[in-house]
Design a protein around this motif. Structure first.
Motif, short mmCIF file in Angstrom:
data_model
loop_
_atom_site.label_atom_id
_atom_site.label_comp_id
_atom_site.label_asym_id
_atom_site.label_seq_id
_atom_site.Cartn_x
_atom_site.Cartn_y
_atom_site.Cartn_z
N LYS A 46 0.87 -1.17 0.00
CA LYS A 46 0.00 0.00 0.00
C LYS A 46 0.91 1.23 0.00
N PHE A 47 0.34 2.39 -0.22
CA PHE A 47 1.15 3.58 -0.42
C PHE A 47 0.56 4.78 0.30
N ARG A 48 1.43 5.51 0.98
CA ARG A 48 1.03 6.77 1.63
C ARG A 48 1.68 7.88 0.83
N LEU A 49 0.86 8.77 0.30
CA LEU A 49 1.33 9.88 -0.54
C LEU A 49 1.48 11.14 0.32
N CYS A 50 2.61 11.82 0.17
CA CYS A 50 2.86 13.05 0.93
C CYS A 50 3.39 14.12 -0.02
N ASN A 51 2.67 15.22 -0.15
CA ASN A 51 3.16 16.30 -0.99
C ASN A 51 2.80 17.69 -0.46
N THR A 52 2.33 17.77 0.77
CA THR A 52 2.11 19.08 1.37
C THR A 52 3.36 19.47 2.16
N PRO A 53 3.65 20.74 2.28
CA PRO A 53 4.84 21.16 3.04
C PRO A 53 4.86 20.61 4.47
N GLU A 54 3.71 20.54 5.12
CA GLU A 54 3.65 20.05 6.49
C GLU A 54 4.05 18.57 6.55
N ILE A 86 5.47 6.64 0.47
CA ILE A 86 5.91 5.68 1.49
C ILE A 86 5.31 4.33 1.11
N ILE A 87 6.18 3.35 0.93
CA ILE A 87 5.73 2.01 0.59
C ILE A 87 5.49 1.25 1.90
N LEU A 88 4.25 0.81 2.06
CA LEU A 88 3.82 0.08 3.24
C LEU A 88 3.46 -1.34 2.84
N CYS A 89 3.54 -2.26 3.78
CA CYS A 89 3.04 -3.61 3.56
C CYS A 89 1.85 -3.81 4.47
N ASP A 90 0.72 -4.16 3.88
CA ASP A 90 -0.48 -4.50 4.65
C ASP A 90 -0.26 -5.88 5.26
N LEU A 91 -0.03 -5.91 6.56
CA LEU A 91 0.36 -7.15 7.24
C LEU A 91 -0.74 -8.20 7.24
N SER A 92 -1.97 -7.80 6.95
CA SER A 92 -3.05 -8.79 6.85
C SER A 92 -2.99 -9.54 5.53
N LEU A 93 -2.21 -9.01 4.58
CA LEU A 93 -2.09 -9.64 3.26
C LEU A 93 -0.74 -10.31 3.03
N GLY A 94 0.20 -10.08 3.93
CA GLY A 94 1.53 -10.67 3.79
C GLY A 94 2.54 -9.89 4.61
N LYS A 95 3.79 -10.37 4.58
CA LYS A 95 4.86 -9.63 5.24
C LYS A 95 6.17 -9.99 4.56
N THR A 138 1.01 0.81 12.90
CA THR A 138 2.05 -0.21 12.74
C THR A 138 1.58 -1.61 13.13
N GLU A 139 0.39 -1.73 13.67
CA GLU A 139 -0.21 -3.05 13.86
C GLU A 139 -0.72 -3.58 12.52
N LYS A 140 -1.11 -2.67 11.66
CA LYS A 140 -1.68 -3.03 10.36
C LYS A 140 -0.66 -2.98 9.23
N TYR A 141 0.30 -2.03 9.31
CA TYR A 141 1.26 -1.81 8.22
C TYR A 141 2.70 -1.80 8.71
N SER A 142 3.59 -2.34 7.90
CA SER A 142 5.02 -2.11 8.11
C SER A 142 5.44 -1.02 7.14
N ILE A 143 6.38 -0.19 7.56
CA ILE A 143 6.94 0.83 6.68
C ILE A 143 8.17 0.21 6.03
N ASP A 144 8.12 -0.02 4.71
CA ASP A 144 9.19 -0.74 4.02
C ASP A 144 10.24 0.20 3.43
N LEU A 145 9.81 1.15 2.63
CA LEU A 145 10.72 2.10 1.97
C LEU A 145 10.06 3.46 1.88
N VAL A 146 10.89 4.49 1.78
CA VAL A 146 10.40 5.83 1.50
C VAL A 146 11.03 6.27 0.18
#
Length: 189
Positions: A46-54, A86-95, A138-146
Motif C-alpha cells: 500500500k502507499f502513503r502519498l505526501c506532498n504538502t509542506p507540512e 511511502i511504501i507500506l506492507c499491509d500485514l493482513s495480506l503478507g509480510k 504499525t499493527e496493520k502496516y510495516s513501513i518498508d521504503l520511502v
C-alpha cells in the motif's frame, strides 16, 4: 528507449523544492506500481502519498540520506524533495515483501523519470517516528521504503569502478555526484 530511461534513473538527493508534484501525478506513479507483478499475487503493498509542506517536513525529519557521504546531513531547505511515496506492507495480506518492494520502487522511479522528475529510495528511516508523525498504524502496516521525489537539482554521472574495486559514490568540489558502475563483462558469470 528503456536503457536510456534506466540510465537516467539515478538516486538524486537534491531537488528544486519549489517544483511541486501533484497528488494526481503521485497517483499515476502508484498506478504503475499496481500493475507490477506481486509475490503470490498478494498485492500486499500500500502507499502513503505526501506532498504538502507540512507532511514532507515530517517525513524529511525521519530520514538518513547518504551513508557514503558522512559529512553531509542531507539536502538543505530549498533542495529537499517536494513529495514522498511511502511504501507500506499491509500485514493482513503478507509480510517481508522485499522483492515486491524493489520491483515497485524501481517502477515508480522509472515513471518519475519519464515525467521529468527523479528520486531516491530510502531505507534509512526512523520508522517508529515516521509512523507516529503520519499516524500510520504499525499493527496493520510495516513501513518498508520511502521514495523521495522531486525535480533533480544535481548532476549524477556514471563512472567505471576504480581499480581497487571501490564502489562508493562520491562528489567533487562542484557537487557533481559520481556513481561507480561495474563493467558488463564483470557481471556475467
Amino acid at each position: 528507449m528503456l536503457k536510456d530511461l534506466v540510465t537516467r534513473c539515478r538516486s538524486f538527493r537534491r531537488f528544486h523544492e519549489d517544483v511541486k508534484i501533484s497528488t494526481e501525478e503521485l497517483k499515476e506513479l502508484v498506478d504503475l506500481a499496481r500493475l507490477t507483478p506481486s509475490t503470490a499475487n498478494s498485492q500486499a503493498l500500500k502507499f502513503r502519498l505526501c506532498n504538502t509542506p507540512e507532511e514532507t517536513e515530517k517525513v524529511f525529519d525521519t530520514l538518513g540520506w547518504a551513508g557514503a557521504l558522512p559529512d553531509w546531513d542531507g539536502p538543505e531547505k530549498g533542495e529537499r524533495p517536494s513529495a514522498y511515496i511511502i511504501i507500506l506492507c499491509d500485514l493482513s495480506l503478507g509480510k517481508n515483501k522485499l522483492h515486491d518492494d524493489g520491483i515497485v520502487a524501481q517502477t515508480i522511479m522509472l515513471g518519475a523519470v519519464e515525467k521529468g522528475y527523479g528520486g531516491c529510495m530510502l531505507g534509512n528511516v526512523q520508522r517508529s517516528r515516521l509512523a507516529e508523525a503520519l499516524q500510520i498504524d504499525t499493527e496493520k502496516y510495516s513501513i518498508d521504503l520511502v521514495l523521495a521525489l522531486g525535480k533533480p537539482k544535481e548532476e549524477v554521472v556514471l563512472v567505471p569502478v576504480k581499480e581497487d574495486g571501490d564502489v562508493r559514490y562520491y562528489r567533487d568540489e562542484n557537487q557533481v555526484h559520481y556513481v561507480p558502475k561495474r563493467r558488463l563483462e564483470d557481471l556475467i558469470v
